[in-house]
Design a protein around this motif. Structure first.
Motif, PDB file in Angstrom:
ATOM      1  N   GLY A  36       0.799  -1.217   0.000  1.00  0.00           N
ATOM      2  CA  GLY A  36       0.000   0.000   0.000  1.00  0.00           C
ATOM      3  C   GLY A  36       0.828   1.261   0.000  1.00  0.00           C
ATOM      4  O   GLY A  36       0.319   2.342  -0.302  1.00  0.00           O
ATOM      5  N   ASP A  37       2.110   1.136   0.350  1.00  0.00           N
ATOM      6  CA  ASP A  37       3.013   2.289   0.382  1.00  0.00           C
ATOM      7  C   ASP A  37       4.178   1.996  -0.553  1.00  0.00           C
ATOM      8  O   ASP A  37       5.220   1.498  -0.134  1.00  0.00           O
ATOM      9  CB  ASP A  37       3.505   2.532   1.808  1.00  0.00           C
ATOM     10  CG  ASP A  37       4.446   3.732   1.911  1.00  0.00           C
ATOM     11  OD1 ASP A  37       4.399   4.590   1.013  1.00  0.00           O
ATOM     12  OD2 ASP A  37       5.217   3.793   2.882  1.00  0.00           O
ATOM     13  N   GLN A  38       3.980   2.283  -1.821  1.00  0.00           N
ATOM     14  CA  GLN A  38       4.967   1.934  -2.834  1.00  0.00           C
ATOM     15  C   GLN A  38       5.859   3.123  -3.156  1.00  0.00           C
ATOM     16  O   GLN A  38       5.395   4.227  -3.408  1.00  0.00           O
ATOM     17  CB  GLN A  38       4.282   1.443  -4.110  1.00  0.00           C
ATOM     18  CG  GLN A  38       5.243   0.892  -5.145  1.00  0.00           C
ATOM     19  CD  GLN A  38       4.517   0.199  -6.282  1.00  0.00           C
ATOM     20  OE1 GLN A  38       3.301   0.156  -6.325  1.00  0.00           O
ATOM     21  NE2 GLN A  38       5.268  -0.356  -7.215  1.00  0.00           N
ATOM     22  N   VAL A  39       7.163   2.883  -3.134  1.00  0.00           N
ATOM     23  CA  VAL A  39       8.159   3.873  -3.520  1.00  0.00           C
ATOM     24  C   VAL A  39       8.990   3.253  -4.629  1.00  0.00           C
ATOM     25  O   VAL A  39       9.619   2.211  -4.419  1.00  0.00           O
ATOM     26  CB  VAL A  39       9.043   4.282  -2.339  1.00  0.00           C
ATOM     27  CG1 VAL A  39      10.113   5.279  -2.797  1.00  0.00           C
ATOM     28  CG2 VAL A  39       8.195   4.888  -1.223  1.00  0.00           C
ATOM     29  N   ALA A  40       8.978   3.884  -5.788  1.00  0.00           N
ATOM     30  CA  ALA A  40       9.605   3.302  -6.982  1.00  0.00           C
ATOM     31  C   ALA A  40       8.935   1.962  -7.240  1.00  0.00           C
ATOM     32  O   ALA A  40       7.730   1.883  -7.366  1.00  0.00           O
ATOM     33  CB  ALA A  40      11.103   3.190  -6.807  1.00  0.00           C
ATOM     34  N   ALA A  41       9.699   0.873  -7.265  1.00  0.00           N
ATOM     35  CA  ALA A  41       9.124  -0.441  -7.559  1.00  0.00           C
ATOM     36  C   ALA A  41       9.051  -1.325  -6.323  1.00  0.00           C
ATOM     37  O   ALA A  41       8.848  -2.535  -6.430  1.00  0.00           O
ATOM     38  CB  ALA A  41       9.945  -1.140  -8.643  1.00  0.00           C
ATOM     39  N   GLY A  45       6.488   1.087   3.648  1.00  0.00           N
ATOM     40  CA  GLY A  45       5.712   0.712   4.821  1.00  0.00           C
ATOM     41  C   GLY A  45       6.093   1.438   6.095  1.00  0.00           C
ATOM     42  O   GLY A  45       7.118   2.107   6.197  1.00  0.00           O
ATOM     43  N   TRP A  46       5.215   1.287   7.082  1.00  0.00           N
ATOM     44  CA  TRP A  46       5.337   2.025   8.334  1.00  0.00           C
ATOM     45  C   TRP A  46       6.631   1.715   9.088  1.00  0.00           C
ATOM     46  O   TRP A  46       7.218   2.610   9.716  1.00  0.00           O
ATOM     47  CB  TRP A  46       4.135   1.716   9.239  1.00  0.00           C
ATOM     48  CG  TRP A  46       4.122   0.308   9.769  1.00  0.00           C
ATOM     49  CD1 TRP A  46       3.496  -0.771   9.230  1.00  0.00           C
ATOM     50  CD2 TRP A  46       4.796  -0.159  10.932  1.00  0.00           C
ATOM     51  NE1 TRP A  46       3.738  -1.884   9.987  1.00  0.00           N
ATOM     52  CE2 TRP A  46       4.531  -1.536  11.047  1.00  0.00           C
ATOM     53  CE3 TRP A  46       5.589   0.455  11.907  1.00  0.00           C
ATOM     54  CZ2 TRP A  46       5.038  -2.314  12.075  1.00  0.00           C
ATOM     55  CZ3 TRP A  46       6.108  -0.314  12.945  1.00  0.00           C
ATOM     56  CH2 TRP A  46       5.822  -1.690  13.023  1.00  0.00           C
ATOM     57  N   PRO A 200      -3.037  -0.228   4.516  1.00  0.00           N
ATOM     58  CA  PRO A 200      -2.952   1.230   4.581  1.00  0.00           C
ATOM     59  C   PRO A 200      -2.377   1.803   3.291  1.00  0.00           C
ATOM     60  O   PRO A 200      -1.598   1.157   2.596  1.00  0.00           O
ATOM     61  CB  PRO A 200      -2.000   1.480   5.759  1.00  0.00           C
ATOM     62  CG  PRO A 200      -1.969   0.197   6.532  1.00  0.00           C
ATOM     63  CD  PRO A 200      -2.200  -0.889   5.532  1.00  0.00           C
ATOM     64  N   SER A 201      -2.762   3.030   3.009  1.00  0.00           N
ATOM     65  CA  SER A 201      -2.116   3.787   1.944  1.00  0.00           C
ATOM     66  C   SER A 201      -0.799   4.339   2.494  1.00  0.00           C
ATOM     67  O   SER A 201      -0.434   4.097   3.653  1.00  0.00           O
ATOM     68  CB  SER A 201      -3.028   4.939   1.524  1.00  0.00           C
ATOM     69  OG  SER A 201      -3.231   5.821   2.630  1.00  0.00           O
ATOM     70  N   ALA A 202      -0.085   5.099   1.670  1.00  0.00           N
ATOM     71  CA  ALA A 202       1.132   5.745   2.166  1.00  0.00           C
ATOM     72  C   ALA A 202       0.808   6.621   3.370  1.00  0.00           C
ATOM     73  O   ALA A 202       1.536   6.629   4.374  1.00  0.00           O
ATOM     74  CB  ALA A 202       1.772   6.573   1.049  1.00  0.00           C
ATOM     75  N   GLN A 203      -0.306   7.321   3.305  1.00  0.00           N
ATOM     76  CA  GLN A 203      -0.723   8.157   4.435  1.00  0.00           C
ATOM     77  C   GLN A 203      -1.026   7.317   5.661  1.00  0.00           C
ATOM     78  O   GLN A 203      -0.678   7.677   6.788  1.00  0.00           O
ATOM     79  CB  GLN A 203      -1.957   8.973   4.034  1.00  0.00           C
ATOM     80  CG  GLN A 203      -2.447   9.934   5.105  1.00  0.00           C
ATOM     81  CD  GLN A 203      -3.682  10.707   4.666  1.00  0.00           C
ATOM     82  OE1 GLN A 203      -4.086  10.641   3.511  1.00  0.00           O
ATOM     83  NE2 GLN A 203      -4.287  11.441   5.579  1.00  0.00           N
ATOM     84  N   PRO A 231       3.098  11.855   3.760  1.00  0.00           N
ATOM     85  CA  PRO A 231       4.190  11.323   2.944  1.00  0.00           C
ATOM     86  C   PRO A 231       4.715  12.369   1.975  1.00  0.00           C
ATOM     87  O   PRO A 231       3.960  13.183   1.453  1.00  0.00           O
ATOM     88  CB  PRO A 231       3.550  10.153   2.190  1.00  0.00           C
ATOM     89  CG  PRO A 231       2.220   9.948   2.805  1.00  0.00           C
ATOM     90  CD  PRO A 231       1.842  11.171   3.559  1.00  0.00           C
ATOM     91  N   ALA A 232       6.017  12.345   1.780  1.00  0.00           N
ATOM     92  CA  ALA A 232       6.618  13.289   0.846  1.00  0.00           C
ATOM     93  C   ALA A 232       6.208  12.962  -0.587  1.00  0.00           C
ATOM     94  O   ALA A 232       6.078  13.848  -1.427  1.00  0.00           O
ATOM     95  CB  ALA A 232       8.131  13.266   0.979  1.00  0.00           C
ATOM     96  N   GLU A 233       6.010  11.665  -0.865  1.00  0.00           N
ATOM     97  CA  GLU A 233       5.645  11.248  -2.216  1.00  0.00           C
ATOM     98  C   GLU A 233       4.141  11.425  -2.427  1.00  0.00           C
ATOM     99  O   GLU A 233       3.342  11.143  -1.540  1.00  0.00           O
ATOM    100  CB  GLU A 233       6.020   9.781  -2.462  1.00  0.00           C
ATOM    101  CG  GLU A 233       7.502   9.491  -2.336  1.00  0.00           C
ATOM    102  CD  GLU A 233       7.941   9.366  -0.898  1.00  0.00           C
ATOM    103  OE1 GLU A 233       7.057   9.348  -0.016  1.00  0.00           O
ATOM    104  OE2 GLU A 233       9.155   9.320  -0.653  1.00  0.00           O
TER     105      GLU A 233
END
Length: 299
Positions: A36-41, A45-46, A200-203, A231-233
């Motif tokens: 749910g919290d994807q950064v690049a590929a 996560g929390w 969860p989402s990134a938030q 999240p910054a992203e």
């Protein structure tokens, strides 16, 4: 006990010295893996977000940093923690260990609260004996998150209550720091959930990280600044959500349907019959009794 001090069973020579790593290990399932919290590929996560905030301000001058290891993976059950993740966690001699699990147990036809309690108690016990500060959490039931109809949602909620009751009891038993994730506003703030409504989402991941940071700080552990509120992203757009569901979400549902769907249908049928007979409360009582017996059996 501070994260930078010896645990209850550590000798003086085991205490972290200036320049030594603060070792944080996370065990669990897809929630802790970061789905749910994807950064690049990759999933973040929390736990990864929290790890960045663990090093106290001023420690950088001493050369102290945080070594974070995420052993969680999607689909993990409590038995997987004890048999697969725990040995790797102990090998890293963690000073902080997060153990969040139980949601997948409720989605299996062979759900057994006694076995769940035994495996979770063994995992927390081993980590505690090695001197780690423990993080635990109670989880929301998937039926509520998915907004399933009552005949499906009620038996899942019953199972999740049993798991959370066990987690609460073991949190006290092993003196863990506990976060009531189940009580966070998942259903009233849709932005906290990812497209699958189970993770969860990134938030949402950032919210969990901030709450754990608050609890650790309140318990007297020196930490760095808390994770940022947002999240910054930027969150993924609709096209990205649809692509994820088409390429990954469908496989996730299909993989679990072979085991989950028949069991859910059987649970729903039993629940419907019980409600027609006015005896649905009996299933709640039976699960509560089984949970109490599982905890009593731990000694």
């Amino acid at each position: 006990m501070s994260l930078l001090d010896a645990g209850p069973d550590r000798s003086a020579e085991d205490r972290p010295a200036a320049g030594e790593l603060l070792r944080f290990v996370a065990l669990g399932d897809s929630l802790t893996e970061g789905v749910g919290d994807q950064v690049a590929a990759r999933w973040r996560g929390w736990a990864a977000v929290l790890a960045r905030s663990l090093a106290p301000e001023g420690r950088a001058a001493e050369g102290r940093a945080v070594e974070f290891t995420n052993l969680a993976y999607s689909g993990a059950l409590t038995v997987d923690l004890a048999t697969r993740q725990l040995p790797a966690a102990l090998a890293r001699r963690p000073q902080l260990a997060a153990v969040l699990v139980g949601g997948n147990d409720t989605l299996r036809t062979g759900f057994d609260i006694r076995r769940t309690a035994l495996e979770l108690d063994a995992t927390l016990g081993e980590l505690s004996r090695c001197g780690a500060v423990l993080l635990t959490a109670c989880l929301p039931d998937p039926g509520t998150l998915l907004r399933l109809p009552a005949p499906l949602a009620r038996p899942l909620a019953r199972r999740m209550r049993a798991v959370n009751t066990v987690v609460h009891a073991l949190t006290v038993r092993h003196r863990a720091i506990h976060l009531h994730i189940a009580e966070l506003p998942w259903c009233t703030q849709r932005g906290l959930l990812s497209v699958d409504r189970l993770h969860p989402s990134a938030q949402g991941h950032h919210l969990i990280a901030r709450r754990f940071h608050e609890l650790l700080t309140a318990a007297g552990h020196p930490l760095g600044p808390p994770p940022v509120a947002e999240p910054a992203e930027p969150p993924p757009g609709l096209a990205a959500d649809l692509w994820w569901m088409a390429t990954q979400g469908t496989r996730w549902v299909a993989a679990r349907s072979t085991d989950l769907l028949p069991g859910l249908l059987a649970l729903a049928a039993a629940e419907g019959t019980a409600r027609l007979r006015g005896s649905s409360g009996r299933h709640d009582e039976q699960m509560a009794r089984a949970t109490a017996q599982a905890l009593a059996g731990l000694g």
